[in-house]
Write a protein that holds these residues in place. Structure first.
Motif, PDB file in Angstrom:
ATOM      1  N   MET A 175       8.620  12.442   0.599  1.00 29.63           N
ATOM      2  CA  MET A 175      10.043  12.236   0.306  1.00 29.63           C
ATOM      3  C   MET A 175      10.333  12.281  -1.193  1.00 29.63           C
ATOM      4  O   MET A 175      11.457  12.036  -1.626  1.00 29.63           O
ATOM      5  CB  MET A 175      10.492  10.902   0.895  1.00 29.63           C
ATOM      6  CG  MET A 175      10.470  10.886   2.416  1.00 29.63           C
ATOM      7  SD  MET A 175      11.651  12.039   3.139  1.00 29.63           S
ATOM      8  CE  MET A 175      13.180  11.131   2.900  1.00 29.63           C
ATOM      9  N   ASN A 176       9.293  12.563  -1.978  1.00 30.93           N
ATOM     10  CA  ASN A 176       9.439  12.703  -3.430  1.00 30.93           C
ATOM     11  C   ASN A 176      10.131  11.487  -4.065  1.00 30.93           C
ATOM     12  O   ASN A 176      11.117  11.622  -4.794  1.00 30.93           O
ATOM     13  CB  ASN A 176      10.214  13.983  -3.758  1.00 30.93           C
ATOM     14  CG  ASN A 176      10.059  14.387  -5.220  1.00 30.93           C
ATOM     15  OD1 ASN A 176       9.042  14.099  -5.841  1.00 30.93           O
ATOM     16  ND2 ASN A 176      11.068  15.036  -5.761  1.00 30.93           N
ATOM     17  N   PRO A 177       9.608  10.281  -3.805  1.00 30.97           N
ATOM     18  CA  PRO A 177      10.245   9.072  -4.343  1.00 30.97           C
ATOM     19  C   PRO A 177      10.029   8.939  -5.848  1.00 30.97           C
ATOM     20  O   PRO A 177       9.086   9.497  -6.403  1.00 30.97           O
ATOM     21  CB  PRO A 177       9.527   7.951  -3.595  1.00 30.97           C
ATOM     22  CG  PRO A 177       8.159   8.509  -3.334  1.00 30.97           C
ATOM     23  CD  PRO A 177       8.372   9.970  -3.059  1.00 30.97           C
ATOM     24  N   GLU A 178      10.898   8.171  -6.470  1.00 28.81           N
ATOM     25  CA  GLU A 178      10.740   7.895  -7.902  1.00 28.81           C
ATOM     26  C   GLU A 178       9.701   6.810  -8.153  1.00 28.81           C
ATOM     27  O   GLU A 178       9.112   6.755  -9.231  1.00 28.81           O
ATOM     28  CB  GLU A 178      12.092   7.487  -8.512  1.00 28.81           C
ATOM     29  CG  GLU A 178      13.109   8.613  -8.533  1.00 28.81           C
ATOM     30  CD  GLU A 178      14.361   8.248  -9.311  1.00 28.81           C
ATOM     31  OE1 GLU A 178      14.303   7.321 -10.151  1.00 28.81           O
ATOM     32  OE2 GLU A 178      15.395   8.884  -9.079  1.00 28.81           O
ATOM     33  N   ILE A 179       9.498   5.937  -7.163  1.00 29.71           N
ATOM     34  CA  ILE A 179       8.513   4.872  -7.298  1.00 29.71           C
ATOM     35  C   ILE A 179       7.861   4.614  -5.946  1.00 29.71           C
ATOM     36  O   ILE A 179       8.533   4.575  -4.912  1.00 29.71           O
ATOM     37  CB  ILE A 179       9.147   3.570  -7.862  1.00 29.71           C
ATOM     38  CG1 ILE A 179       8.090   2.472  -8.021  1.00 29.71           C
ATOM     39  CG2 ILE A 179      10.322   3.103  -7.019  1.00 29.71           C
ATOM     40  CD1 ILE A 179       8.600   1.249  -8.791  1.00 29.71           C
ATOM     41  N   MET A 180       6.538   4.464  -5.965  1.00 32.48           N
ATOM     42  CA  MET A 180       5.772   4.139  -4.764  1.00 32.48           C
ATOM     43  C   MET A 180       5.484   2.641  -4.749  1.00 32.48           C
ATOM     44  O   MET A 180       5.001   2.082  -5.740  1.00 32.48           O
ATOM     45  CB  MET A 180       4.473   4.930  -4.739  1.00 32.48           C
ATOM     46  CG  MET A 180       4.651   6.426  -4.537  1.00 32.48           C
ATOM     47  SD  MET A 180       4.932   6.863  -2.815  1.00 32.48           S
ATOM     48  CE  MET A 180       3.264   6.702  -2.160  1.00 32.48           C
ATOM     49  N   LEU A 181       5.764   2.012  -3.615  1.00 37.26           N
ATOM     50  CA  LEU A 181       5.537   0.586  -3.445  1.00 37.26           C
ATOM     51  C   LEU A 181       4.379   0.374  -2.467  1.00 37.26           C
ATOM     52  O   LEU A 181       4.418   0.875  -1.345  1.00 37.26           O
ATOM     53  CB  LEU A 181       6.797  -0.088  -2.892  1.00 37.26           C
ATOM     54  CG  LEU A 181       8.107   0.210  -3.622  1.00 37.26           C
ATOM     55  CD1 LEU A 181       9.287  -0.390  -2.862  1.00 37.26           C
ATOM     56  CD2 LEU A 181       8.074  -0.309  -5.053  1.00 37.26           C
ATOM     57  N   PHE A 182       3.365  -0.358  -2.901  1.00 40.51           N
ATOM     58  CA  PHE A 182       2.187  -0.603  -2.068  1.00 40.51           C
ATOM     59  C   PHE A 182       2.069  -2.095  -1.786  1.00 40.51           C
ATOM     60  O   PHE A 182       1.898  -2.890  -2.710  1.00 40.51           O
ATOM     61  CB  PHE A 182       0.914  -0.137  -2.778  1.00 40.51           C
ATOM     62  CG  PHE A 182       0.791   1.356  -2.935  1.00 40.51           C
ATOM     63  CD1 PHE A 182       0.008   2.105  -2.062  1.00 40.51           C
ATOM     64  CD2 PHE A 182       1.437   2.015  -3.972  1.00 40.51           C
ATOM     65  CE1 PHE A 182      -0.118   3.479  -2.216  1.00 40.51           C
ATOM     66  CE2 PHE A 182       1.316   3.394  -4.139  1.00 40.51           C
ATOM     67  CZ  PHE A 182       0.535   4.121  -3.252  1.00 40.51           C
ATOM     68  N   ASP A 183       2.152  -2.459  -0.498  1.00 37.01           N
ATOM     69  CA  ASP A 183       2.039  -3.869  -0.118  1.00 37.01           C
ATOM     70  C   ASP A 183       0.649  -4.135   0.441  1.00 37.01           C
ATOM     71  O   ASP A 183       0.398  -3.957   1.633  1.00 37.01           O
ATOM     72  CB  ASP A 183       3.110  -4.214   0.914  1.00 37.01           C
ATOM     73  CG  ASP A 183       3.138  -5.704   1.230  1.00 37.01           C
ATOM     74  OD1 ASP A 183       2.462  -6.483   0.521  1.00 37.01           O
ATOM     75  OD2 ASP A 183       3.826  -6.098   2.186  1.00 37.01           O
ATOM     76  N   GLU A 184      -0.269  -4.539  -0.433  1.00 31.74           N
ATOM     77  CA  GLU A 184      -1.655  -4.823  -0.062  1.00 31.74           C
ATOM     78  C   GLU A 184      -2.207  -3.710   0.835  1.00 31.74           C
ATOM     79  O   GLU A 184      -2.602  -3.956   1.985  1.00 31.74           O
ATOM     80  CB  GLU A 184      -1.745  -6.194   0.621  1.00 31.74           C
ATOM     81  CG  GLU A 184      -1.297  -7.327  -0.305  1.00 31.74           C
ATOM     82  CD  GLU A 184      -1.506  -8.706   0.297  1.00 31.74           C
ATOM     83  OE1 GLU A 184      -2.198  -8.809   1.322  1.00 31.74           O
ATOM     84  OE2 GLU A 184      -0.982  -9.673  -0.271  1.00 31.74           O
ATOM     85  N   PRO A 185      -2.266  -2.489   0.332  1.00 35.26           N
ATOM     86  CA  PRO A 185      -2.596  -1.327   1.177  1.00 35.26           C
ATOM     87  C   PRO A 185      -4.012  -1.312   1.725  1.00 35.26           C
ATOM     88  O   PRO A 185      -4.299  -0.546   2.650  1.00 35.26           O
ATOM     89  CB  PRO A 185      -2.379  -0.149   0.222  1.00 35.26           C
ATOM     90  CG  PRO A 185      -2.601  -0.718  -1.146  1.00 35.26           C
ATOM     91  CD  PRO A 185      -2.044  -2.110  -1.071  1.00 35.26           C
ATOM     92  N   THR A 186      -4.905  -2.146   1.197  1.00 39.61           N
ATOM     93  CA  THR A 186      -6.291  -2.141   1.681  1.00 39.61           C
ATOM     94  C   THR A 186      -6.663  -3.401   2.453  1.00 39.61           C
ATOM     95  O   THR A 186      -7.794  -3.535   2.906  1.00 39.61           O
ATOM     96  CB  THR A 186      -7.276  -1.980   0.502  1.00 39.61           C
ATOM     97  OG1 THR A 186      -7.105  -3.086  -0.402  1.00 39.61           O
ATOM     98  CG2 THR A 186      -7.030  -0.673  -0.245  1.00 39.61           C
ATOM     99  N   SER A 187      -5.720  -4.317   2.612  1.00 41.51           N
ATOM    100  CA  SER A 187      -6.087  -5.625   3.183  1.00 41.51           C
ATOM    101  C   SER A 187      -6.462  -5.549   4.654  1.00 41.51           C
ATOM    102  O   SER A 187      -7.173  -6.419   5.159  1.00 41.51           O
ATOM    103  CB  SER A 187      -4.935  -6.622   2.997  1.00 41.51           C
ATOM    104  OG  SER A 187      -3.807  -6.220   3.736  1.00 41.51           O
ATOM    105  N   ALA A 188      -6.003  -4.518   5.376  1.00 38.59           N
ATOM    106  CA  ALA A 188      -6.324  -4.396   6.798  1.00 38.59           C
ATOM    107  C   ALA A 188      -7.526  -3.484   7.047  1.00 38.59           C
ATOM    108  O   ALA A 188      -7.841  -3.190   8.197  1.00 38.59           O
ATOM    109  CB  ALA A 188      -5.106  -3.869   7.558  1.00 38.59           C
ATOM    110  N   LEU A 189      -8.193  -3.070   5.980  1.00 38.81           N
ATOM    111  CA  LEU A 189      -9.282  -2.094   6.113  1.00 38.81           C
ATOM    112  C   LEU A 189     -10.653  -2.756   6.031  1.00 38.81           C
ATOM    113  O   LEU A 189     -10.828  -3.780   5.359  1.00 38.81           O
ATOM    114  CB  LEU A 189      -9.165  -1.040   5.007  1.00 38.81           C
ATOM    115  CG  LEU A 189      -7.856  -0.262   4.937  1.00 38.81           C
ATOM    116  CD1 LEU A 189      -7.892   0.723   3.777  1.00 38.81           C
ATOM    117  CD2 LEU A 189      -7.580   0.477   6.243  1.00 38.81           C
TER     118      LEU A 189
END
Length: 252
Positions: free
Chosen positions: A164-178
């Protein structure tokens, strides 16, 4: 140039302040990491950026647009169509992927550009394949989410947000479920995005990422920003007793 500016953000649930006067600024091309103990308000702050959670008071500006402001004690969001337009400048990565299970990886990535932005199917698919290359999963374009590992699902989720070509990427604990042994797959992709100057705001428990990749680190506790600064300042020269205690526990 600021991509995101949050001023004096308060978020209350009845008598509990999940956020208590938080200020945050993210500049174009920056990677900003938010660290802190569980329950400190990190994820709540992130969710307020794109109005997944509404703030109680304060102001949020994304790009050149004001999403919400508070004047004379009255907090007001812009109209709903404008909210959608402003929030489309953000791409959100959740802990649990949120992929469409009935769509292939290629379709997951190309669907929103076609249906929301009106991009032609051919161009959207071409871009989706480029993003699959970026996240190292070109060979999975016809696979379904149920056929992927957790790390692969999260990488597809990153590609879908980037489409979607966003201006900012938001990551909410992206590795916590891995699982620990596949966390590196996702962090490697995020390091690539950092190197490509993609603007990122990352809530994370991965101290190595915050220390080695982030340009700026914010430490939160009990709904407040306790300390903020460059990674070297935060990790090697902490000033507050609370941050010192947190780092002692993390690095035990």
């Amino acid at each position: 140039m600021s991509i995101l500016k949050m001023e004096n953000i308060v978020k209350k649930y009845k008598n509990f302040a999940a956020l208590d006067g938080v200020d945050l600024e993210v500049r174009k091309g920056q990677t900003v990491a938010i660290i802190g103990p569980s329950g400190s308000g990190k994820s709540t702050l992130l969710r307020c950026v794109n109005r997944l959670d509404k703030i109680t008071s304060g102001s949020i500006i994304i790009g050149d647009d004001t999403l919400v402001s508070t004047i004379n004690g009255e907090t007001s969001y812009v109209k709903e169509d404008k909210v959608r337009e402003i929030c489309s400048k953000t791409g959100m990565i959740f802990q649990h992927f949120n992929l469409f299970p009935h769509m292939t990886c290629l379709r997951n990535i190309s669907y929103a550009p076609i249906t929301v932005k009106g991009i032609s199917k051919d161009i959207a698919i071409e871009n989706a394949r480029k993003l699959l290359d970026l996240v190292g999963l070109r060979n999975k374009e016809l696979a379904y989410p149920g056929q992927l590992s957790g790390g692969q699902k999260q990488r597809i989720a990153i590609a879908r947000a980037l489409a979607m070509n966003p201006e900012i990427m938001l990551f909410d604990e992206p590795t916590s479920a891995l699982d620990p042994e596949i966390i590196g797959e996702v962090l490697t992709v995020m390091k690539k995005l950092h190197d490509d100057k993609i603007t990122m705001l990352v809530v994370t428990h991965e101290m190595s990422f915050a220390k080695e990749v982030a340009d700026f680190v914010i430490f939160m506790d009990k709904g407040k920003v306790v300390e903020k600064g460059r990674p070297d300042e935060i990790f090697n020269h902490p000033e507050s007793d609370r941050l010192k205690k947190f780092l002692q526990i993390v690095y035990k």
